[in-house]
Design a protein around this motif. Sequence first.
Motif, PDB file in Angstrom:
ATOM      1  N   LEU A 123       0.826  -1.208   0.000  1.00  0.00           N
ATOM      2  CA  LEU A 123       0.000   0.000   0.000  1.00  0.00           C
ATOM      3  C   LEU A 123       0.861   1.260   0.000  1.00  0.00           C
ATOM      4  O   LEU A 123       0.547   2.229  -0.694  1.00  0.00           O
ATOM      5  CB  LEU A 123      -0.947   0.011   1.196  1.00  0.00           C
ATOM      6  CG  LEU A 123      -1.870   1.217   1.298  1.00  0.00           C
ATOM      7  CD1 LEU A 123      -2.821   1.270   0.102  1.00  0.00           C
ATOM      8  CD2 LEU A 123      -2.641   1.195   2.600  1.00  0.00           C
ATOM      9  N   ALA A 124       1.960   1.255   0.746  1.00  0.00           N
ATOM     10  CA  ALA A 124       2.844   2.430   0.775  1.00  0.00           C
ATOM     11  C   ALA A 124       3.443   2.702  -0.601  1.00  0.00           C
ATOM     12  O   ALA A 124       3.443   3.847  -1.082  1.00  0.00           O
ATOM     13  CB  ALA A 124       3.946   2.225   1.810  1.00  0.00           C
ATOM     14  N   PHE A 125       3.946   1.664  -1.257  1.00  0.00           N
ATOM     15  CA  PHE A 125       4.506   1.852  -2.594  1.00  0.00           C
ATOM     16  C   PHE A 125       3.425   2.198  -3.614  1.00  0.00           C
ATOM     17  O   PHE A 125       3.661   2.999  -4.524  1.00  0.00           O
ATOM     18  CB  PHE A 125       5.289   0.606  -3.037  1.00  0.00           C
ATOM     19  CG  PHE A 125       6.649   0.527  -2.434  1.00  0.00           C
ATOM     20  CD1 PHE A 125       7.662   1.366  -2.846  1.00  0.00           C
ATOM     21  CD2 PHE A 125       6.923  -0.389  -1.427  1.00  0.00           C
ATOM     22  CE1 PHE A 125       8.926   1.314  -2.288  1.00  0.00           C
ATOM     23  CE2 PHE A 125       8.176  -0.463  -0.850  1.00  0.00           C
ATOM     24  CZ  PHE A 125       9.185   0.392  -1.275  1.00  0.00           C
ATOM     25  N   PHE A 126       2.247   1.624  -3.469  1.00  0.00           N
ATOM     26  CA  PHE A 126       1.136   1.943  -4.356  1.00  0.00           C
ATOM     27  C   PHE A 126       0.728   3.406  -4.193  1.00  0.00           C
ATOM     28  O   PHE A 126       0.456   4.096  -5.174  1.00  0.00           O
ATOM     29  CB  PHE A 126      -0.044   1.014  -4.057  1.00  0.00           C
ATOM     30  CG  PHE A 126      -1.239   1.235  -4.936  1.00  0.00           C
ATOM     31  CD1 PHE A 126      -1.181   0.978  -6.288  1.00  0.00           C
ATOM     32  CD2 PHE A 126      -2.435   1.700  -4.398  1.00  0.00           C
ATOM     33  CE1 PHE A 126      -2.288   1.169  -7.102  1.00  0.00           C
ATOM     34  CE2 PHE A 126      -3.541   1.897  -5.192  1.00  0.00           C
ATOM     35  CZ  PHE A 126      -3.471   1.635  -6.550  1.00  0.00           C
ATOM     36  N   GLY A 127       0.710   3.893  -2.963  1.00  0.00           N
ATOM     37  CA  GLY A 127       0.391   5.299  -2.719  1.00  0.00           C
ATOM     38  C   GLY A 127       1.414   6.230  -3.339  1.00  0.00           C
ATOM     39  O   GLY A 127       1.062   7.253  -3.937  1.00  0.00           O
ATOM     40  N   ALA A 128       2.698   5.893  -3.210  1.00  0.00           N
ATOM     41  CA  ALA A 128       3.748   6.708  -3.826  1.00  0.00           C
ATOM     42  C   ALA A 128       3.623   6.690  -5.352  1.00  0.00           C
ATOM     43  O   ALA A 128       3.781   7.726  -6.009  1.00  0.00           O
ATOM     44  CB  ALA A 128       5.120   6.199  -3.391  1.00  0.00           C
ATOM     45  N   ALA A 129       3.326   5.534  -5.925  1.00  0.00           N
ATOM     46  CA  ALA A 129       3.160   5.434  -7.379  1.00  0.00           C
ATOM     47  C   ALA A 129       1.941   6.222  -7.840  1.00  0.00           C
ATOM     48  O   ALA A 129       1.976   6.867  -8.897  1.00  0.00           O
ATOM     49  CB  ALA A 129       3.052   3.974  -7.800  1.00  0.00           C
ATOM     50  N   CYS A 130       0.861   6.190  -7.059  1.00  0.00           N
ATOM     51  CA  CYS A 130      -0.323   6.987  -7.402  1.00  0.00           C
ATOM     52  C   CYS A 130       0.005   8.470  -7.412  1.00  0.00           C
ATOM     53  O   CYS A 130      -0.447   9.211  -8.290  1.00  0.00           O
ATOM     54  CB  CYS A 130      -1.456   6.712  -6.414  1.00  0.00           C
ATOM     55  SG  CYS A 130      -2.316   5.167  -6.686  1.00  0.00           S
ATOM     56  N   TRP A 131       0.795   8.900  -6.457  1.00  0.00           N
ATOM     57  CA  TRP A 131       1.189  10.317  -6.406  1.00  0.00           C
ATOM     58  C   TRP A 131       2.006  10.686  -7.647  1.00  0.00           C
ATOM     59  O   TRP A 131       1.802  11.755  -8.229  1.00  0.00           O
ATOM     60  CB  TRP A 131       1.981  10.594  -5.128  1.00  0.00           C
ATOM     61  CG  TRP A 131       2.405  12.009  -5.036  1.00  0.00           C
ATOM     62  CD1 TRP A 131       1.646  13.092  -4.690  1.00  0.00           C
ATOM     63  CD2 TRP A 131       3.702  12.524  -5.339  1.00  0.00           C
ATOM     64  NE1 TRP A 131       2.398  14.240  -4.746  1.00  0.00           N
ATOM     65  CE2 TRP A 131       3.663  13.918  -5.144  1.00  0.00           C
ATOM     66  CE3 TRP A 131       4.893  11.933  -5.749  1.00  0.00           C
ATOM     67  CZ2 TRP A 131       4.776  14.729  -5.340  1.00  0.00           C
ATOM     68  CZ3 TRP A 131       5.986  12.739  -5.946  1.00  0.00           C
ATOM     69  CH2 TRP A 131       5.925  14.121  -5.743  1.00  0.00           C
ATOM     70  N   LEU A 132       2.906   9.810  -8.067  1.00  0.00           N
ATOM     71  CA  LEU A 132       3.717  10.101  -9.257  1.00  0.00           C
ATOM     72  C   LEU A 132       2.859  10.143 -10.523  1.00  0.00           C
ATOM     73  O   LEU A 132       3.072  11.001 -11.390  1.00  0.00           O
ATOM     74  CB  LEU A 132       4.829   9.057  -9.401  1.00  0.00           C
ATOM     75  CG  LEU A 132       5.945   9.147  -8.356  1.00  0.00           C
ATOM     76  CD1 LEU A 132       6.874   7.955  -8.477  1.00  0.00           C
ATOM     77  CD2 LEU A 132       6.705  10.449  -8.490  1.00  0.00           C
ATOM     78  N   VAL A 133       1.899   9.244 -10.640  1.00  0.00           N
ATOM     79  CA  VAL A 133       1.018   9.262 -11.818  1.00  0.00           C
ATOM     80  C   VAL A 133       0.138  10.511 -11.778  1.00  0.00           C
ATOM     81  O   VAL A 133      -0.125  11.131 -12.812  1.00  0.00           O
ATOM     82  CB  VAL A 133       0.181   7.973 -11.901  1.00  0.00           C
ATOM     83  CG1 VAL A 133      -0.834   8.045 -13.030  1.00  0.00           C
ATOM     84  CG2 VAL A 133       1.096   6.774 -12.109  1.00  0.00           C
ATOM     85  N   TRP A 134      -0.303  10.920 -10.590  1.00  0.00           N
ATOM     86  CA  TRP A 134      -1.062  12.169 -10.462  1.00  0.00           C
ATOM     87  C   TRP A 134      -0.208  13.344 -10.960  1.00  0.00           C
ATOM     88  O   TRP A 134      -0.705  14.226 -11.674  1.00  0.00           O
ATOM     89  CB  TRP A 134      -1.478  12.386  -9.006  1.00  0.00           C
ATOM     90  CG  TRP A 134      -2.120  13.710  -8.783  1.00  0.00           C
ATOM     91  CD1 TRP A 134      -3.420  14.029  -8.982  1.00  0.00           C
ATOM     92  CD2 TRP A 134      -1.470  14.901  -8.337  1.00  0.00           C
ATOM     93  NE1 TRP A 134      -3.629  15.353  -8.681  1.00  0.00           N
ATOM     94  CE2 TRP A 134      -2.440  15.909  -8.277  1.00  0.00           C
ATOM     95  CE3 TRP A 134      -0.163  15.198  -7.982  1.00  0.00           C
ATOM     96  CZ2 TRP A 134      -2.146  17.206  -7.884  1.00  0.00           C
ATOM     97  CZ3 TRP A 134       0.136  16.488  -7.586  1.00  0.00           C
ATOM     98  CH2 TRP A 134      -0.847  17.467  -7.533  1.00  0.00           C
ATOM     99  N   ALA A 135       1.078  13.346 -10.613  1.00  0.00           N
ATOM    100  CA  ALA A 135       1.979  14.412 -11.076  1.00  0.00           C
ATOM    101  C   ALA A 135       2.128  14.365 -12.597  1.00  0.00           C
ATOM    102  O   ALA A 135       2.246  15.423 -13.235  1.00  0.00           O
ATOM    103  CB  ALA A 135       3.332  14.287 -10.389  1.00  0.00           C
TER     104      ALA A 135
END
Length: 134
Positions: free
Chosen positions: A29-41
């Motif tokens: 979940l932590a890595f998924f959250g970080a990846a979601c933030w990068l895709v949002w960017a």
Amino acid sequence: MRDILARQWSNEKDSNMNKLNKLAHGVVLAFFGAACWLVWALFQLPSMVIVHGGAVPLPAFTRLCMAVGPSLIMGLAAIGTGYCLWVWFRKLDRQGSWVGFLATATASLFLVTLVAIVAIYLPLVQALHSLPAN
């Protein structure tokens, strides 16, 4: 007596596996959250393309992706967080494997990322075509 000790050892082993499974869900979940933030960017980048001091008009697909993409990313992150909370707080002897969660999270984010990459490159290609040839 031997059967009782074997069952206790088995219960301790299952309890430790459940703890490790919950920890693995948290790491995913932590890595998924970080990846979601990068895709949002990534969805924010097309609005930053400037050529000759002016903003490039964005293609319709890019505008659609910029409008829908962040909401989709937030939805994916909320679903992933909800699932992990469900796994962490339910009272079952046997927990589901974290591998299925990892595969689902990765596949869904990969598909959204492909759309984001296409949406990013459309304004870039349009800007390159508008540059004067030497």
